[in-house]
Motif scaffolding. Sequence first.
Motif, PDB file in Angstrom:
ATOM      1  N   ARG A  28       0.810  -1.227   0.000  1.00  0.00           N
ATOM      2  CA  ARG A  28       0.000   0.000   0.000  1.00  0.00           C
ATOM      3  C   ARG A  28       0.838   1.270   0.000  1.00  0.00           C
ATOM      4  NH1 ARG A  28      -4.911   0.081   3.932  1.00  0.00           N
ATOM      5  NH2 ARG A  28      -6.117  -1.739   3.325  1.00  0.00           N
ATOM      6  N   ASN A  29       2.091   1.127   0.376  1.00  0.00           N
ATOM      7  CA  ASN A  29       2.983   2.288   0.436  1.00  0.00           C
ATOM      8  C   ASN A  29       3.722   2.377  -0.902  1.00  0.00           C
ATOM      9  OD1 ASN A  29       5.244   3.930   0.828  1.00  0.00           O
ATOM     10  ND2 ASN A  29       5.344   3.437   3.026  1.00  0.00           N
ATOM     11  N   GLN A  30       3.258   3.283  -1.765  1.00  0.00           N
ATOM     12  CA  GLN A  30       3.768   3.316  -3.139  1.00  0.00           C
ATOM     13  C   GLN A  30       5.282   3.473  -3.209  1.00  0.00           C
ATOM     14  OE1 GLN A  30       1.933   6.218  -5.722  1.00  0.00           O
ATOM     15  NE2 GLN A  30       3.194   5.613  -7.474  1.00  0.00           N
ATOM     16  N   SER A  31       5.844   4.387  -2.412  1.00  0.00           N
ATOM     17  CA  SER A  31       7.287   4.607  -2.519  1.00  0.00           C
ATOM     18  C   SER A  31       8.058   3.392  -2.026  1.00  0.00           C
ATOM     19  CB  SER A  31       7.704   5.881  -1.772  1.00  0.00           C
ATOM     20  OG  SER A  31       7.367   5.764  -0.414  1.00  0.00           O
ATOM     21  N   LEU A  32       7.564   2.775  -0.953  1.00  0.00           N
ATOM     22  CA  LEU A  32       8.239   1.586  -0.439  1.00  0.00           C
ATOM     23  C   LEU A  32       8.078   0.398  -1.397  1.00  0.00           C
ATOM     24  CD1 LEU A  32       9.756   0.206   1.895  1.00  0.00           C
ATOM     25  CD2 LEU A  32       7.544  -0.191   3.005  1.00  0.00           C
ATOM     26  N   ALA A  33       6.847   0.186  -1.864  1.00  0.00           N
ATOM     27  CA  ALA A  33       6.552  -0.987  -2.700  1.00  0.00           C
ATOM     28  C   ALA A  33       7.329  -0.967  -4.011  1.00  0.00           C
ATOM     29  CB  ALA A  33       5.054  -1.061  -2.995  1.00  0.00           C
TER      30      ALA A  33
HETATM   31  C1  NAG Z   1       6.312   4.434   3.384  1.00  0.00           C
HETATM   32  O1  NAG Z   1       7.549   3.793   3.626  1.00  0.00           O
HETATM   33  C2  NAG Z   1       8.607   4.697   3.904  1.00  0.00           C
HETATM   34  C3  NAG Z   1       9.893   3.886   3.939  1.00  0.00           C
HETATM   35  O2  NAG Z   1       9.803   2.829   4.874  1.00  0.00           O
HETATM   36  C4  NAG Z   1       8.310   5.418   5.211  1.00  0.00           C
HETATM   37  O3  NAG Z   1       9.329   6.340   5.509  1.00  0.00           O
HETATM   38  C5  NAG Z   1       6.971   6.142   5.072  1.00  0.00           C
HETATM   39  O4  NAG Z   1       6.622   6.711   6.318  1.00  0.00           O
HETATM   40  C6  NAG Z   1       5.875   5.179   4.626  1.00  0.00           C
HETATM   41  N1  NAG Z   1       4.667   5.921   4.330  1.00  0.00           N
HETATM   42  C7  NAG Z   1       3.513   5.640   4.896  1.00  0.00           C
HETATM   43  C8  NAG Z   1       2.350   6.490   4.450  1.00  0.00           C
HETATM   44  O5  NAG Z   1       3.364   4.755   5.720  1.00  0.00           O
END
Ligand code: NAG
Length: 407
Positions: free
Chosen positions: A281-286
Amino acid sequence: MLKLYVVVSLCVVAHAAQLQEVFRWKDLEFAWPSDRIKQEAIQSRNYISANNLPLGLARWRDKLFVTVPRWKAGVASSLNYISLNTTNRSPVVIPYPDLKANTLPKNGEKLEDNHIISTFRVHVDECDRLWVMDTGVDDILGEFNQYSKSALVVFDLNTNKLIRRYEFKATDQTENSFFANLIVDVQPSRCEDAFAYVPDLGGYGIVVYSWKNHESWRVKHNYFHFDPLKGDLTVGGVNFQWTDGVFGLALGRVRNNGYRTLYFHPLVSTNEFSVSTEVLRNQSLATSPSSFNLYKIEGNRGPATQASASSFDLVTEVVFLTQLQKDGIACWNVNKPLTPENFGVVAQDKEGLIFPNDLKIDADRNLWVLSDRMPVFLFHELNPNEYNYRIYRIRVDEAIWNTPCAN
Ligand SMILES: *[C@@H]1O[C@H](CO)[C@@H](O)[C@H](O)[C@H]1NC(C)=O
Ligand SMILES: *[C@@H]1O[C@H](CO)[C@@H](O)[C@H](O)[C@H]1NC(C)=O
């Protein structure tokens, strides 16, 4: 002594539960508005009965949805349902939301937003919505006519009205993409906060779609690829080689942090993997390589355990899986390590369960299974004098009774 032996061996055989055969067909019959319209469709070859193979299913109240993908030309309607009020064991399937929405456009005719060209599987969510993955392609094995873009199409089941059509972006797809499944992640109290996960079995990825943000992104991982040693399959006497990647998805319970575990497997594989929805669900992480180690290998199911669909029972935490090469259904309780010993046989039937294609657990905890001899349909020809398509049902608790999946 002999008598005792017979009794003991009967008990061993009886351990596989009895699925109830609810429906069966030699050939699928559609509900046409009139016989004249049916005859016209046959004349114009817009309807070729033998090319209509049922594939996916999902139950909502007194409707059992049944999909008929456009593998070949002449599919009458791709999205359909059966009325569960019926006592007929070979009932007609009824186009949903109607026949017009499922009819291919004639030259230049504009498609309505609620149209469905071709769908493999559908998902009923906890908010009375039907999610349809429409690939937009007719005659996949022949002329491959792309009528519309791959899209998620969502209906309100209470009104049968379209509530959203979301077309996949170019960046969601590759030239080998094949979207034949989907699962929806939502809680009944938070219907707007829904995500769909769509496996790409040809492009080896998962497309994540956020309902709230109207946005999608494509996730890659090595575990979405097929195992090259597991692609030689024999089903219903037909031998073939496939390269299908990530396919079966099952969602676990919501944990304290609000996320679930997504269990997944490539079709051509005997391993099961998992990842938290917190990652997807976390686009940047995924979409970042740093998520690589957040995926887990759950274990190996044993030889010849290739599976298409899977479904998770929230009460017992048991995952059910189709068993393509074993003409059966299997289970795994996720609270036990995944090993061949902990992988249970729920049912096996060398006649009725040839290619169990889809399975789903409904809101009343019935397990539904659709089998359709698909490899015979794809590579040879089905025998119209035999029962080729079947739908079974069993209570989840009965299905796992006396298997390693029971607690
Ligand atoms: C998404 O993942 C990043 C890297 O782990 C983290 O810093 C960020 O807080 C996350 N975003 C959400 C909305 O959880
Ligand atoms: C089943 O029967 C009930 C009562 O007659 C009716 O209201 C309902 O529409 C029927 N369902 C289907 C799917 O045909």
